[in-house]
Design a protein around this motif. Structure first.
Motif, PDB file in Angstrom:
ATOM      1  N   LEU A  49       0.849  -1.199   0.000  1.00 41.51           N
ATOM      2  CA  LEU A  49       0.000   0.000   0.000  1.00 41.51           C
ATOM      3  C   LEU A  49       0.879   1.241   0.000  1.00 41.51           C
ATOM      4  CD1 LEU A  49      -2.388  -1.253   2.832  1.00 41.51           C
ATOM      5  CD2 LEU A  49      -2.722  -1.457   0.351  1.00 41.51           C
ATOM      6  N   ALA A  50       0.284   2.402  -0.172  1.00 44.06           N
ATOM      7  CA  ALA A  50       1.035   3.647   0.026  1.00 44.06           C
ATOM      8  C   ALA A  50       1.687   3.527   1.402  1.00 44.06           C
ATOM      9  CB  ALA A  50       0.105   4.844  -0.039  1.00 44.06           C
ATOM     10  N   PRO A  51       3.005   3.748   1.525  1.00 45.55           N
ATOM     11  CA  PRO A  51       3.715   3.361   2.756  1.00 45.55           C
ATOM     12  C   PRO A  51       3.372   4.190   3.996  1.00 45.55           C
ATOM     13  CG  PRO A  51       5.226   4.370   1.159  1.00 45.55           C
ATOM     14  CD  PRO A  51       3.925   4.166   0.454  1.00 45.55           C
ATOM     15  N   VAL A  52       2.746   5.343   3.830  1.00 48.74           N
ATOM     16  CA  VAL A  52       2.176   6.074   4.978  1.00 48.74           C
ATOM     17  C   VAL A  52       0.845   6.670   4.537  1.00 48.74           C
ATOM     18  CG1 VAL A  52       4.275   6.727   6.229  1.00 48.74           C
ATOM     19  CG2 VAL A  52       3.443   8.219   4.398  1.00 48.74           C
ATOM     20  N   LEU A  53       0.013   7.017   5.544  1.00 48.74           N
ATOM     21  CA  LEU A  53      -1.172   7.821   5.278  1.00 48.74           C
ATOM     22  C   LEU A  53      -0.799   9.233   5.706  1.00 48.74           C
ATOM     23  CD1 LEU A  53      -3.916   5.386   6.643  1.00 48.74           C
ATOM     24  CD2 LEU A  53      -3.408   5.929   4.247  1.00 48.74           C
ATOM     25  N   PRO A  54      -0.428  10.074   4.756  1.00 47.63           N
ATOM     26  CA  PRO A  54       0.139  11.368   5.142  1.00 47.63           C
ATOM     27  C   PRO A  54      -0.897  12.337   5.705  1.00 47.63           C
ATOM     28  CG  PRO A  54      -0.011  11.195   2.746  1.00 47.63           C
ATOM     29  CD  PRO A  54      -0.486   9.891   3.300  1.00 47.63           C
ATOM     30  N   GLY A  55      -0.481  13.105   6.718  1.00 43.64           N
ATOM     31  CA  GLY A  55      -1.304  14.208   7.197  1.00 43.64           C
ATOM     32  C   GLY A  55      -1.249  15.351   6.197  1.00 43.64           C
ATOM     33  N   LYS A  56      -0.044  15.685   5.776  1.00 44.73           N
ATOM     34  CA  LYS A  56       0.144  16.755   4.778  1.00 44.73           C
ATOM     35  C   LYS A  56       0.970  16.216   3.612  1.00 44.73           C
ATOM     36  CE  LYS A  56       2.109  19.939   7.609  1.00 44.73           C
ATOM     37  NZ  LYS A  56       1.924  19.359   8.937  1.00 44.73           N
ATOM     38  N   ILE A  57       0.627  16.675   2.427  1.00 40.02           N
ATOM     39  CA  ILE A  57       1.433  16.393   1.233  1.00 40.02           C
ATOM     40  C   ILE A  57       1.881  17.742   0.701  1.00 40.02           C
ATOM     41  CG2 ILE A  57       1.487  15.343  -1.062  1.00 40.02           C
ATOM     42  CD1 ILE A  57      -1.086  13.736  -0.035  1.00 40.02           C
ATOM     43  N   ILE A  58       3.149  18.056   0.935  1.00 36.25           N
ATOM     44  CA  ILE A  58       3.686  19.355   0.510  1.00 36.25           C
ATOM     45  C   ILE A  58       4.509  19.110  -0.754  1.00 36.25           C
ATOM     46  CG2 ILE A  58       5.054  21.368   1.197  1.00 36.25           C
ATOM     47  CD1 ILE A  58       4.438  19.272   4.053  1.00 36.25           C
ATOM     48  N   CYS A  59       4.292  19.920  -1.762  1.00 33.22           N
ATOM     49  CA  CYS A  59       4.994  19.730  -3.028  1.00 33.22           C
ATOM     50  C   CYS A  59       5.775  20.989  -3.381  1.00 33.22           C
ATOM     51  CB  CYS A  59       4.016  19.436  -4.143  1.00 33.22           C
ATOM     52  SG  CYS A  59       2.932  18.043  -3.807  1.00 33.22           S
ATOM     53  N   VAL A  60       6.834  20.770  -4.145  1.00 39.18           N
ATOM     54  CA  VAL A  60       7.689  21.875  -4.560  1.00 39.18           C
ATOM     55  C   VAL A  60       7.602  21.990  -6.076  1.00 39.18           C
ATOM     56  CG1 VAL A  60      10.040  22.765  -4.518  1.00 39.18           C
ATOM     57  CG2 VAL A  60       9.192  21.397  -2.604  1.00 39.18           C
TER      58      VAL A  60
END
Ligand code: ZN
Length: 252
Positions: A49-60
């Motif tokens: 599976l996606a290796p974490v369930l992220p709280g935030k996904i910050i992109c650059v």
């Protein structure tokens, strides 16, 4: 070490680790306290599976000069950051769904940083202490909507627009790793992480001067040149040399 989230048949998702093609369970939470159980389940008997369930996904954005140029943009003086919603996450192997609102959905191959320790105003020098490890991501983007909207929430935020995984590598050396993207066998993107405008340490410092970074938050570090369209029936593969392969089919 490589950490995963995995599922066997329709059982509840579990945290695990990988050793020589086998998965072992992680007892506890790999961000805090855990114990590794013996790795004895063959990889092909589990669904990663996606290796974490992220709280935030910050992109650059625009963190490789060649990519900024191909879209007619200047490289920024400071990092350009934006967010994707956690609802956009899909697992390795899940389908990217092309939304009817867009006629131009594109791939963006990226190195992804996984935060392991909470922090605010982290310095570039101490960034590594807050980083749990690294994984592979595809920052799927509706390019036409990105241009017409001006701000990027819709263009970057559709469900299924955030494939990442398949594991988090805690020891991976990001100094000079080759990032490639192939779409249905055709090479599209190829660059080294050494071509980043802003280093991972600088990005962690910059982002954490704005918002507290928490365990499980992930940072997409920008894409190199060569972005291009995805169409129904494609298979998109992002590879980071020494880290692994992230593969996702594309459907209408
Ligand atoms: Zn991107």
């Amino acid at each position: 070490m490589r950490f995963v989230r995995f599922q066997i048949k329709d059982q509840a998702p579990r945290q695990g680790w990988i050793l020589e093609g086998k998965v072992g369970e992680v007892d506890g939470d790999f961000f805090t306290e855990y114990r590794r159980l013996k790795a004895e389940i063959p990889l092909d008997e589990v669904r990663l599976l996606a290796p974490v369930l992220p709280g935030k996904i910050i992109c650059v954005g625009r963190n490789y000069a060649d990519h900024a140029k191909e879209l007619g943009n200047e490289v920024s003086k400071v990092p350009l950051i934006f967010l994707k919603p956690p609802s956009s996450v899909i697992n390795p192997g899940d389908s990217v769904i092309l939304p009817p609102q867009s006629q131009q959905v594109e791939h963006e191959a990226e190195l992804v940083v996984v935060i392991g320790k909470r922090g605010r105003n982290i310095t570039a020098e101490s960034a590594r202490e807050h980083i749990f490890g690294y994984t592979i991501g595809n920052d799927i983007t509706a390019r036409d909507l990105q241009k017409t909207d001006g701000q990027w929430t819709r263009a970057k935020g559709f469900d299924t627009f955030c494939p990442f995984g398949p594991w988090i590598d805690t020891d991976f050396d990001i100094a000079d790793a080759l990032i490639t993207c192939r779409v249905s066998g055709q090479p599209r993107q190829m660059a080294s992480t050494r071509d980043m405008v802003f280093s991972v340490g600088t990005l962690v410092a910059y982002i954490s001067s704005v918002m507290t970074l928490e365990p499980g938050d992930i940072i997409f570090t920008g894409t190199p040149a060569g972005v291009g369209p995805l169409t129904d029936g494609d298979e998109v593969i992002v590879e980071i040399e020494g880290l692994g392969i992230l593969k996702n089919p594309v459907r209408k």
